[in-house]
Design a protein around this motif. Structure first.
Motif, PDB file in Angstrom:
ATOM      1  N   THR A 148       0.820  -1.199   0.000  1.00  0.00           N
ATOM      2  CA  THR A 148       0.000   0.000   0.000  1.00  0.00           C
ATOM      3  C   THR A 148       0.856   1.252   0.000  1.00  0.00           C
ATOM      4  OG1 THR A 148      -1.607  -1.239   1.318  1.00  0.00           O
ATOM      5  CG2 THR A 148      -1.912   1.143   1.182  1.00  0.00           C
ATOM      6  N   ALA A 149       1.876   1.265   0.886  1.00  0.00           N
ATOM      7  CA  ALA A 149       2.750   2.430   0.980  1.00  0.00           C
ATOM      8  C   ALA A 149       3.478   2.678  -0.333  1.00  0.00           C
ATOM      9  CB  ALA A 149       3.754   2.229   2.114  1.00  0.00           C
ATOM     10  N   ALA A 150       3.927   1.597  -0.976  1.00  0.00           N
ATOM     11  CA  ALA A 150       4.612   1.746  -2.267  1.00  0.00           C
ATOM     12  C   ALA A 150       3.680   2.335  -3.315  1.00  0.00           C
ATOM     13  CB  ALA A 150       5.155   0.400  -2.734  1.00  0.00           C
ATOM     14  N   GLY A 151       2.403   1.921  -3.299  1.00  0.00           N
ATOM     15  CA  GLY A 151       1.446   2.469  -4.250  1.00  0.00           C
ATOM     16  C   GLY A 151       1.224   3.953  -4.060  1.00  0.00           C
ATOM     17  N   PHE A 152       1.048   4.371  -2.804  1.00  0.00           N
ATOM     18  CA  PHE A 152       0.860   5.788  -2.528  1.00  0.00           C
ATOM     19  C   PHE A 152       2.104   6.590  -2.922  1.00  0.00           C
ATOM     20  CE2 PHE A 152      -2.750   4.541   0.085  1.00  0.00           C
ATOM     21  CZ  PHE A 152      -3.598   5.621  -0.072  1.00  0.00           C
ATOM     22  N   ALA A 153       3.279   6.089  -2.561  1.00  0.00           N
ATOM     23  CA  ALA A 153       4.512   6.806  -2.874  1.00  0.00           C
ATOM     24  C   ALA A 153       4.716   6.898  -4.381  1.00  0.00           C
ATOM     25  CB  ALA A 153       5.702   6.107  -2.219  1.00  0.00           C
ATOM     26  N   PHE A 154       4.443   5.798  -5.089  1.00  0.00           N
ATOM     27  CA  PHE A 154       4.624   5.795  -6.539  1.00  0.00           C
ATOM     28  C   PHE A 154       3.661   6.769  -7.210  1.00  0.00           C
ATOM     29  CE2 PHE A 154       3.730   4.215 -10.807  1.00  0.00           C
ATOM     30  CZ  PHE A 154       5.004   4.036 -11.309  1.00  0.00           C
ATOM     31  N   ALA A 155       2.381   6.742  -6.790  1.00  0.00           N
ATOM     32  CA  ALA A 155       1.392   7.631  -7.404  1.00  0.00           C
ATOM     33  C   ALA A 155       1.722   9.091  -7.142  1.00  0.00           C
ATOM     34  CB  ALA A 155      -0.007   7.291  -6.885  1.00  0.00           C
ATOM     35  N   MET A 156       2.132   9.401  -5.910  1.00  0.00           N
ATOM     36  CA  MET A 156       2.465  10.793  -5.598  1.00  0.00           C
ATOM     37  C   MET A 156       3.690  11.240  -6.390  1.00  0.00           C
ATOM     38  SD  MET A 156       3.075  12.718  -1.987  1.00  0.00           S
ATOM     39  CE  MET A 156       1.382  13.285  -1.963  1.00  0.00           C
ATOM     40  N   SER A 157       4.690  10.387  -6.504  1.00  0.00           N
ATOM     41  CA  SER A 157       5.896  10.744  -7.253  1.00  0.00           C
ATOM     42  C   SER A 157       5.600  10.879  -8.739  1.00  0.00           C
ATOM     43  CB  SER A 157       6.985   9.682  -7.026  1.00  0.00           C
ATOM     44  OG  SER A 157       7.333   9.591  -5.664  1.00  0.00           O
ATOM     45  N   LEU A 158       4.732  10.016  -9.258  1.00  0.00           N
ATOM     46  CA  LEU A 158       4.408  10.045 -10.678  1.00  0.00           C
ATOM     47  C   LEU A 158       3.772  11.375 -11.077  1.00  0.00           C
ATOM     48  CD1 LEU A 158       4.464   8.093 -13.155  1.00  0.00           C
ATOM     49  CD2 LEU A 158       2.075   7.586 -12.632  1.00  0.00           C
ATOM     50  N   GLY A 159       2.926  11.929 -10.197  1.00  0.00           N
ATOM     51  CA  GLY A 159       2.250  13.175 -10.527  1.00  0.00           C
ATOM     52  C   GLY A 159       2.871  14.412  -9.911  1.00  0.00           C
ATOM     53  N   GLU A 160       4.006  14.281  -9.238  1.00  0.00           N
ATOM     54  CA  GLU A 160       4.616  15.424  -8.554  1.00  0.00           C
ATOM     55  C   GLU A 160       5.085  16.464  -9.568  1.00  0.00           C
ATOM     56  OE1 GLU A 160       6.428  18.193  -6.359  1.00  0.00           O
ATOM     57  OE2 GLU A 160       7.666  17.120  -7.811  1.00  0.00           O
ATOM     58  N   PHE A 161       4.737  17.713  -9.299  1.00  0.00           N
ATOM     59  CA  PHE A 161       5.048  18.783 -10.248  1.00  0.00           C
ATOM     60  C   PHE A 161       5.833  19.917  -9.616  1.00  0.00           C
ATOM     61  CE2 PHE A 161       3.627  22.853 -12.213  1.00  0.00           C
ATOM     62  CZ  PHE A 161       4.288  22.706 -13.426  1.00  0.00           C
ATOM     63  N   GLY A 162       5.518  20.270  -8.363  1.00  0.00           N
ATOM     64  CA  GLY A 162       6.114  21.454  -7.747  1.00  0.00           C
ATOM     65  C   GLY A 162       7.626  21.409  -7.671  1.00  0.00           C
ATOM     66  N   ALA A 163       8.179  20.405  -6.983  1.00  0.00           N
ATOM     67  CA  ALA A 163       9.636  20.311  -6.843  1.00  0.00           C
ATOM     68  C   ALA A 163      10.300  19.906  -8.157  1.00  0.00           C
ATOM     69  CB  ALA A 163       9.989  19.309  -5.741  1.00  0.00           C
ATOM     70  N   THR A 164       9.647  19.009  -8.899  1.00  0.00           N
ATOM     71  CA  THR A 164      10.236  18.507 -10.140  1.00  0.00           C
ATOM     72  C   THR A 164      10.386  19.602 -11.183  1.00  0.00           C
ATOM     73  OG1 THR A 164       9.156  16.389  -9.667  1.00  0.00           O
ATOM     74  CG2 THR A 164      10.062  16.683 -11.867  1.00  0.00           C
ATOM     75  N   SER A 165       9.477  20.581 -11.192  1.00  0.00           N
ATOM     76  CA  SER A 165       9.561  21.653 -12.180  1.00  0.00           C
ATOM     77  C   SER A 165      10.835  22.467 -12.034  1.00  0.00           C
ATOM     78  CB  SER A 165       8.336  22.566 -12.062  1.00  0.00           C
ATOM     79  OG  SER A 165       8.283  23.172 -10.781  1.00  0.00           O
ATOM     80  N   PHE A 166      11.432  22.476 -10.839  1.00  0.00           N
ATOM     81  CA  PHE A 166      12.690  23.189 -10.619  1.00  0.00           C
ATOM     82  C   PHE A 166      13.898  22.331 -10.974  1.00  0.00           C
ATOM     83  CE2 PHE A 166       9.822  25.612  -8.003  1.00  0.00           C
ATOM     84  CZ  PHE A 166      10.312  26.894  -8.027  1.00  0.00           C
ATOM     85  N   LEU A 167      13.770  21.018 -10.853  1.00  0.00           N
ATOM     86  CA  LEU A 167      14.944  20.147 -10.877  1.00  0.00           C
ATOM     87  C   LEU A 167      15.073  19.284 -12.126  1.00  0.00           C
ATOM     88  CD1 LEU A 167      14.665  18.911  -7.161  1.00  0.00           C
ATOM     89  CD2 LEU A 167      16.188  20.689  -8.041  1.00  0.00           C
ATOM     90  N   ALA A 168      14.001  19.118 -12.894  1.00  0.00           N
ATOM     91  CA  ALA A 168      14.047  18.212 -14.040  1.00  0.00           C
ATOM     92  C   ALA A 168      15.019  18.717 -15.108  1.00  0.00           C
ATOM     93  CB  ALA A 168      12.652  18.051 -14.643  1.00  0.00           C
TER      94      ALA A 168
END
Length: 566
Positions: free
Chosen positions: A489-509
């Motif tokens: 369950t924890a892996a699913g939540f972490a994966f889904a949140m990381s997959l759609g993460e935009f705020g921090a990734t927009s600075f670092l990608a």
């Protein structure tokens, strides 16, 4: 009696003081390593950002922070941020409270399905939410005639869409646990239904409603992806202005000062939410849930809930899917075929399918990092111990939850001015992106695992220890089965949140290794019908992948883990 006392006392202490007596080195590492991880990848970046904001350069009083506070634009953007957050909170509370009553207090066929639909928006990436409302409210959209595209009203509606389930799932369980006899007694004494509600039921619901409101305000004030995809109406918010100052104007001093303002808002919201949540958790222990068949008196609330779920939740998602299927060649999968290209008017670059591959790879890395840090920490936080260790557990648990409250934009910007400067080669390689996403996902991993582990009866560990089992065997045979199910369950939540993460990734990608949410926003900014349709198709694909992961995670949810993460 004396021999029995000598045997029993160590046996009880072993169960209660496991973190001290069982493998002390392992328990110490289970705490030290996560603390070091947060110190490097959260406290250092956020602290660097705050320090730069209050002390950096400038000859004016108060440094950059004082200089920014004197600008009229700062106060306008701050006012816009607070107004959007307050309006989104008010809308979510006013619509979510009747929904909580219907979905938790009333009993009718299809209630579980409505609950699932009402919860779905919260797990969607904010970029998808913003794109869905653009599809609904755009000139060519089903509600384009309302003229709401690109307005602050569209942002508020998207915030209500995103946070409706927060109110429902925070207020609903408490409402179901209230004793109905108090309101029935008031009705017997001649009180009208409205008066019985306002004088008996509502005062008992106030802690849960206030807690939900503070949480929703926190999420609305940090809704970077929603505001960015809807075109920053009204000049945007503090988060979007931080992004503009950093990536467009290259003014890191001003961005740092604005981040301090945004951080203060978040801290206040987190403190209020934590204080109110304790009252809600205490109230939830009162009694088991009580429901009644849906009756005539419930019809207004039921009709409103159906209208919200159908018009505010289902309609944007249907509009997104329909717009994704509407290409210049007609109704079909033409826009999805464009996902293998970089779009019109742009030569080269990352395609949407490549960006999805990048997002999945980064999310996998972020997931295993968050699990590697979260699993041993959850074991340490779930152990029952003496008062001294319990106090340390509460402090550590609060520290772990900080990334959930601090804006991802703040985290990403902090990475830029600290880790990216200290480790330029690592930054250029893109390795900082999964670590930033892991910081954001770690609190959810802890929220899933700790309640499930705490639900284990400590007497099972005591009996196993009495029979000669060592700490390792107790971990494998008692904690292991619960932990194994919780990890999924924890892996699913972490994966889904990381997959759609935009705020921090927009600075670092990296420019050549963009994630799908970042590329969707960039493509939306390019002119051309094909680019717009391609962005809609990509958002639909991202929504389907995220929803699929979350559905699988919900099926793996361990018993005793609780119904809510917030």
């Amino acid at each position: 009696m004396t021999p029995i006392t000598r045997v029993t006392t160590p046996h009880v202490d072993h169960g209660r003081r496991a973190p001290k007596l069982a493998a002390p080195v392992a328990w110490s590492l289970a705490v030290i390593i996560p603390v070091a991880f947060l110190a490097v990848f959260f406290l250092w970046p956020v602290g660097s950002m705050l320090w730069r904001g209050v002390s950096d350069a400038g000859t004016g009083d108060g440094g950059a922070f004082g200089e920014v506070l004197t600008q009229a634009r700062t106060w306008r953007i701050l006012g816009q941020t607070l107004w959007l957050a307050l309006a989104g909170t008010a809308g979510a509370v006013l619509l979510g409270t009747p929904g909580a009553y219907v979905l938790y207090r009333c009993r009718f066929p299809g209630r579980n399905l409505l609950r699932a639909v009402a919860t779905m928006p919260f797990v969607l990436p904010t970029v998808v939410v913003g794109v869905a409302f653009r599809a609904l409210l755009a000139d060519r959209g089903p509600l384009g005639f309302l003229g709401l595209d690109g307005t602050t009203t569209a942002v508020v509606l998207a915030m209500v869409f995103f946070n409706f389930s927060v109110v429902v799932r925070t207020v609903g369980p408490l409402w179901a646990s209230l004793d109905p006899r108090s309101a029935e007694a008031a009705r017997t004494l001649g009180a009208s239904p409205l008066r019985a509600f306002t004088t008996v039921t509502l005062p008992q619901l106030v802690p849960a409603i206030a807690s939900a409101a503070s949480i929703v305000f926190l999420f609305c004030s940090t809704a970077f992806g929603i505001v960015q995809t809807l075109g920053r109406p009204g000049g945007g918010t503090l988060e979007t202005e931080i992004y503009v100052q950093t990536t467009t104007l290259l003014d890191l001093r001003t961005a740092a000062a604005l981040s301090c303002l945004q951080f203060l808002i978040v801290v206040v919201a987190v403190l209020v939410a934590n204080r109110l949540r304790r009252g809600t958790e205490t109230a939830l222990r009162m009694r088991d849930a009580t429901t009644h068949p849906l009756g005539r008196a419930d019809m207004p609330a039921f009709a409103l809930t159906l209208l919200v779920i159908g018009g505010l939740i289902i309609a944007p998602l249907v509009a997104l899917a329909l717009r994704a299927l509407a290409s210049r060649d007609g109704f079909g999968f033409g826009n999805f075929a464009l996902l293998a290209t970089s779009g019109s008017g742009f030569a080269g670059g990352t395609t949407m399918l490549e960006a999805l591959d990048h997002s999945v790879r980064i999310a996998i890395d972020a997931t295993w990092i968050s699990l590697a840090i979260g699993v041993p920490l959850a074991l340490a936080l779930s152990r029952r111990a003496g008062a001294k260790w319990a106090r340390r557990q509460r402090i550590l648990d609060g520290a772990i939850m900080l990334p959930l409250g601090v804006s991802a934009v703040t985290v990403g910007f902090g990475f830029v001015i600290s880790l990216q400067v200290a480790w330029p080669e690592v930054a250029r390689s893109g390795l900082l992106v999964p670590f930033a996403q892991a910081v954001v996902a770690l609190p959810l991993v802890i929220r899933v695992l700790v309640p499930a582990l705490r639900a284990i009866d400590p007497r099972q560990r005591e009996v196993a220890a009495t029979l000669g089992a060592g700490p390792g065997r107790i971990l494998r045979t008692i904690d292991g089965p619960v932990l194994a199910r919780g990890i999924g369950t924890a892996a699913g939540f972490a994966f889904a949140m990381s997959l759609g993460e935009f705020g921090a990734t927009s600075f670092l990608a990296r420019p050549d290794y963009l994630t799908l949410p970042v590329l969707i926003v960039r493509v939306l900014g390019r002119p051309g019908a094909d680019n717009y349709g391609m962005a809609m198709a990509a958002a639909t694909l991202l929504a389907l992948v995220t929803a699929g992961v979350m559905m699988l995670s919900e099926r793996l949810r361990p018993r005793g883990s609780g119904g809510d993460l917030w």
